[in-house]
Design a protein around this motif. Structure first.
Motif, PDB file in Angstrom:
ATOM      1  N   GLY A 183      23.669  -7.976  -2.437  1.00 20.82           N
ATOM      2  CA  GLY A 183      22.799  -7.289  -3.410  1.00 20.82           C
ATOM      3  C   GLY A 183      21.468  -8.005  -3.464  1.00 20.82           C
ATOM      4  O   GLY A 183      21.282  -9.025  -2.801  1.00 20.82           O
ATOM      5  N   PRO A 184      20.531  -7.461  -4.231  1.00 18.96           N
ATOM      6  CA  PRO A 184      19.187  -8.053  -4.279  1.00 18.96           C
ATOM      7  C   PRO A 184      19.213  -9.508  -4.743  1.00 18.96           C
ATOM      8  O   PRO A 184      20.000  -9.868  -5.618  1.00 18.96           O
ATOM      9  CB  PRO A 184      18.448  -7.179  -5.288  1.00 18.96           C
ATOM     10  CG  PRO A 184      19.465  -6.324  -5.951  1.00 18.96           C
ATOM     11  CD  PRO A 184      20.674  -6.275  -5.083  1.00 18.96           C
ATOM     12  N   ALA A 185      18.371 -10.319  -4.123  1.00 16.80           N
ATOM     13  CA  ALA A 185      18.331 -11.746  -4.453  1.00 16.80           C
ATOM     14  C   ALA A 185      16.885 -12.202  -4.600  1.00 16.80           C
ATOM     15  O   ALA A 185      16.010 -11.746  -3.853  1.00 16.80           O
ATOM     16  CB  ALA A 185      19.015 -12.537  -3.339  1.00 16.80           C
ATOM     17  N   ALA A 192      10.331  -4.499  -8.758  1.00 16.85           N
ATOM     18  CA  ALA A 192       9.742  -3.216  -8.311  1.00 16.85           C
ATOM     19  C   ALA A 192      10.520  -2.669  -7.113  1.00 16.85           C
ATOM     20  O   ALA A 192      10.763  -1.466  -7.017  1.00 16.85           O
ATOM     21  CB  ALA A 192       8.274  -3.418  -7.936  1.00 16.85           C
ATOM     22  N   LEU A 193      10.934  -3.557  -6.219  1.00 14.21           N
ATOM     23  CA  LEU A 193      11.695  -3.111  -5.046  1.00 14.21           C
ATOM     24  C   LEU A 193      13.078  -2.612  -5.474  1.00 14.21           C
ATOM     25  O   LEU A 193      13.531  -1.547  -5.045  1.00 14.21           O
ATOM     26  CB  LEU A 193      11.809  -4.277  -4.038  1.00 14.21           C
ATOM     27  CG  LEU A 193      12.667  -4.003  -2.813  1.00 14.21           C
ATOM     28  CD1 LEU A 193      12.078  -2.868  -1.973  1.00 14.21           C
ATOM     29  CD2 LEU A 193      12.793  -5.261  -1.945  1.00 14.21           C
ATOM     30  N   ARG A 207      23.157   2.801   2.545  1.00 14.98           N
ATOM     31  CA  ARG A 207      22.880   2.183   3.855  1.00 14.98           C
ATOM     32  C   ARG A 207      21.750   1.160   3.787  1.00 14.98           C
ATOM     33  O   ARG A 207      21.515   0.430   4.748  1.00 14.98           O
ATOM     34  CB  ARG A 207      22.573   3.261   4.893  1.00 14.98           C
ATOM     35  CG  ARG A 207      23.825   3.987   5.390  1.00 14.98           C
ATOM     36  CD  ARG A 207      23.570   4.743   6.670  1.00 14.98           C
ATOM     37  NE  ARG A 207      22.552   5.758   6.513  1.00 14.98           N
ATOM     38  CZ  ARG A 207      22.780   6.971   6.003  1.00 14.98           C
ATOM     39  NH1 ARG A 207      23.995   7.301   5.615  1.00 14.98           N
ATOM     40  NH2 ARG A 207      21.809   7.842   5.890  1.00 14.98           N
ATOM     41  N   PHE A 208      21.015   1.140   2.692  1.00 13.22           N
ATOM     42  CA  PHE A 208      19.907   0.185   2.548  1.00 13.22           C
ATOM     43  C   PHE A 208      20.483  -1.234   2.603  1.00 13.22           C
ATOM     44  O   PHE A 208      21.532  -1.499   2.045  1.00 13.22           O
ATOM     45  CB  PHE A 208      19.195   0.420   1.204  1.00 13.22           C
ATOM     46  CG  PHE A 208      17.892  -0.305   1.069  1.00 13.22           C
ATOM     47  CD1 PHE A 208      16.711   0.250   1.568  1.00 13.22           C
ATOM     48  CD2 PHE A 208      17.827  -1.555   0.475  1.00 13.22           C
ATOM     49  CE1 PHE A 208      15.501  -0.427   1.445  1.00 13.22           C
ATOM     50  CE2 PHE A 208      16.625  -2.234   0.357  1.00 13.22           C
ATOM     51  CZ  PHE A 208      15.454  -1.667   0.841  1.00 13.22           C
ATOM     52  N   VAL A 209      19.793  -2.137   3.301  1.00 14.05           N
ATOM     53  CA  VAL A 209      20.337  -3.505   3.387  1.00 14.05           C
ATOM     54  C   VAL A 209      19.436  -4.488   2.636  1.00 14.05           C
ATOM     55  O   VAL A 209      18.211  -4.316   2.586  1.00 14.05           O
ATOM     56  CB  VAL A 209      20.514  -4.003   4.848  1.00 14.05           C
ATOM     57  CG1 VAL A 209      21.659  -3.315   5.531  1.00 14.05           C
ATOM     58  CG2 VAL A 209      19.246  -3.866   5.651  1.00 14.05           C
ATOM     59  N   TRP A 210      20.073  -5.494   2.094  1.00 14.90           N
ATOM     60  CA  TRP A 210      19.334  -6.587   1.444  1.00 14.90           C
ATOM     61  C   TRP A 210      19.357  -7.746   2.424  1.00 14.90           C
ATOM     62  O   TRP A 210      20.390  -8.409   2.585  1.00 14.90           O
ATOM     63  CB  TRP A 210      19.988  -6.954   0.105  1.00 14.90           C
ATOM     64  CG  TRP A 210      19.957  -5.806  -0.870  1.00 14.90           C
ATOM     65  CD1 TRP A 210      20.990  -5.001  -1.210  1.00 14.90           C
ATOM     66  CD2 TRP A 210      18.817  -5.328  -1.605  1.00 14.90           C
ATOM     67  NE1 TRP A 210      20.584  -4.041  -2.110  1.00 14.90           N
ATOM     68  CE2 TRP A 210      19.253  -4.220  -2.374  1.00 14.90           C
ATOM     69  CE3 TRP A 210      17.478  -5.716  -1.700  1.00 14.90           C
ATOM     70  CZ2 TRP A 210      18.399  -3.514  -3.211  1.00 14.90           C
ATOM     71  CZ3 TRP A 210      16.630  -4.994  -2.532  1.00 14.90           C
ATOM     72  CH2 TRP A 210      17.092  -3.916  -3.280  1.00 14.90           C
TER      73      TRP A 210
END
Ligand code: SAM
Length: 378
Positions: A183-185, A192-193, A207-210
């Motif tokens: 997940g986002p880090a 904002a992203l 499918r979006f990758v972090w």
């Protein structure tokens, strides 16, 4: 996975080749393109192997591109995405050059030679352009070509004393689990992203990758360390006084305190139009935190950054020089400056920060290229 030489790189919207400077030696440029004759000239002067094809990206065909690239870099035009412009978005002619890039990648894919990795760079305004619809369209288009897409917001100030927040989109045909996080880090997956990704359609969001990207070591340079001490283009004292007079009362009080301290301090100043009590007022806005403001292309007097030197009672000002602009972009001093101040400031104001690209290359792009090569050999 080791290579004898750098992995093949196509550099689109190449400008002065600052992306390439950050990507070498992990990647070796085999093709570069830019529409602007002055930029193409600067590129050819800087790199004597000159794989530079000057012209409109829309006029390129797949046959112009040699073999298969490990990485295609595209710092596409930002004018229609920037918060400072009319924000016509990805459908507008200038930022819409992205679609010219996309169409080339599509053609390469149809010939089974799509680059393993795509890296796109632009202003962070792309995240909010048309309420996130432009970002979604771009992610969708790359996803449709079979790429796993992720993004990061990176401020160049982590690497060099210039505040320059930019969006980097990295798309790869495979996303090895060692190079992703679940997940986002922090610090690069910013609020904002996260917000714009949360609004992607379900299938795309899944499918979006972090991408995993570590923060760099603490920066150890300040604006004062990058000054060109040979620069003698001092403003006349009256001009400096006029600049100080354009500061807000709070800023002037700050300047007086610095004067009294007797320390040598260097500030960075931009002129901006502000609305105060219903009136347009030109203000000189200074920062003394050891960091320059974001370099811009010289589109008028107010876009030139001014340096303010405070040494006790003496206060002097002068324009930031082209060599200082180059240093703030992390460009080495052997990089040849384009002839003429305006051309030089245009080139650096438009460019991508070299140490940011280098970090991205070391931490993510080069490992992704190594993994792609290993898969091909296996
Ligand atoms: C944001 S700058 C990228 C600069 C480059 N990455 C660097 O670091 O120097 C965008 C570049 O795209 C070029 N450009 C704009 N429209 C283009 C088009 N239709 N085809 C090819 N290049 C284009 C501009 O001349 C400009 O140099």
């Amino acid at each position: 996975m080791q290579r004898d030489s750098g992995a093949p790189l196509f550099e689109f919207f190449a400008g002065g080749g600052l992306a390439r400077l950050g990507l070498e030696p992990d990647f070796a440029c085999v093709f570069a393109n830019d529409i602007d004759p002055a930029k193409a000239r600067a590129y050819r002067t800087a790199f004597d192997d000159a794989p530079m094809h000057q012209g409109d990206i829309w006029k390129l065909s797949a046959a112009d591109l040699p073999g298969q690239a490990a990485l295609a870099w595209a710092s596409f035009p930002c004018q229609d995405l920037s918060l400072a412009g009319a924000r016509r978005g990805l459908a507008a002619p200038r930022s819409g050059a992205f679609w010219g890039f996309h169409s080339l990648i599509e053609k390469l894919a149809s010939e089974n030679r799509a680059p393993d990795i795509l890296a796109l760079e632009n202003v962070t305004g792309l995240l909010s352009s048309h309420g996130g619809a432009d970002f979604a369209a771009l992610v969708h288009a790359l996803d449709d070509l079979g790429y796993r897409v992720g993004a990061m917001e990176i401020d160049a100030a982590l690497f060099t004393p210039q505040s320059r927040q930019r969006l980097f989109i990295v798309a790869a045909r495979n996303a090895p689990s060692a190079l992703t996080v679940s997940g986002p880090a922090a610090p690069f997956h910013t609020p904002a992203l996260r917000a714009v990704v949360a609004r992607l359609p379900d299938s795309l969001r899944k499918r979006f990758v972090w991408w995993r990207l570590n923060a760099p070591p603490k920066r150890n340079t300040r604006l004062a360390d990058l000054l060109d001490e040979t620069s003698e283009n001092w403003d006349a004292p009256e001009k400096t006084e006029r600049l100080i007079a354009q500061m807000s009362p709070l800023q002037r009080a700050r300047l007086d305190a610095l004067r009294e301290s007797g320390r040598r301090e260097v500030g960075a100043v931009f002129r901006r139009i502000r609305i105060e009590r219903g009136e347009r007022v030109q203000r000189a806005e200074a920062r003394f935190d050891g960091v320059a403001g974001c370099l811009r292309t010289p589109a008028g007097g107010s876009s030139r950054q001014i340096l303010l030197f405070v040494e006790g009672d003496q206060v002097r000002s002068r324009l930031l020089s082209p060599r200082e602009a180059a240093r703030l972009m992390g460009t080495p001093d052997h990089y040849p400056l384009p002839e003429g101040q305006t051309a030089a400031l245009h080139l650096f104001g438009d460019a991508v920060c070299v140490p940011v690209v280098r970090w991205l290359s070391q931490e993510l792009l080069s490992p992704l290229a190594g993994a792609a090569l290993a898969r091909r050999i296996a």
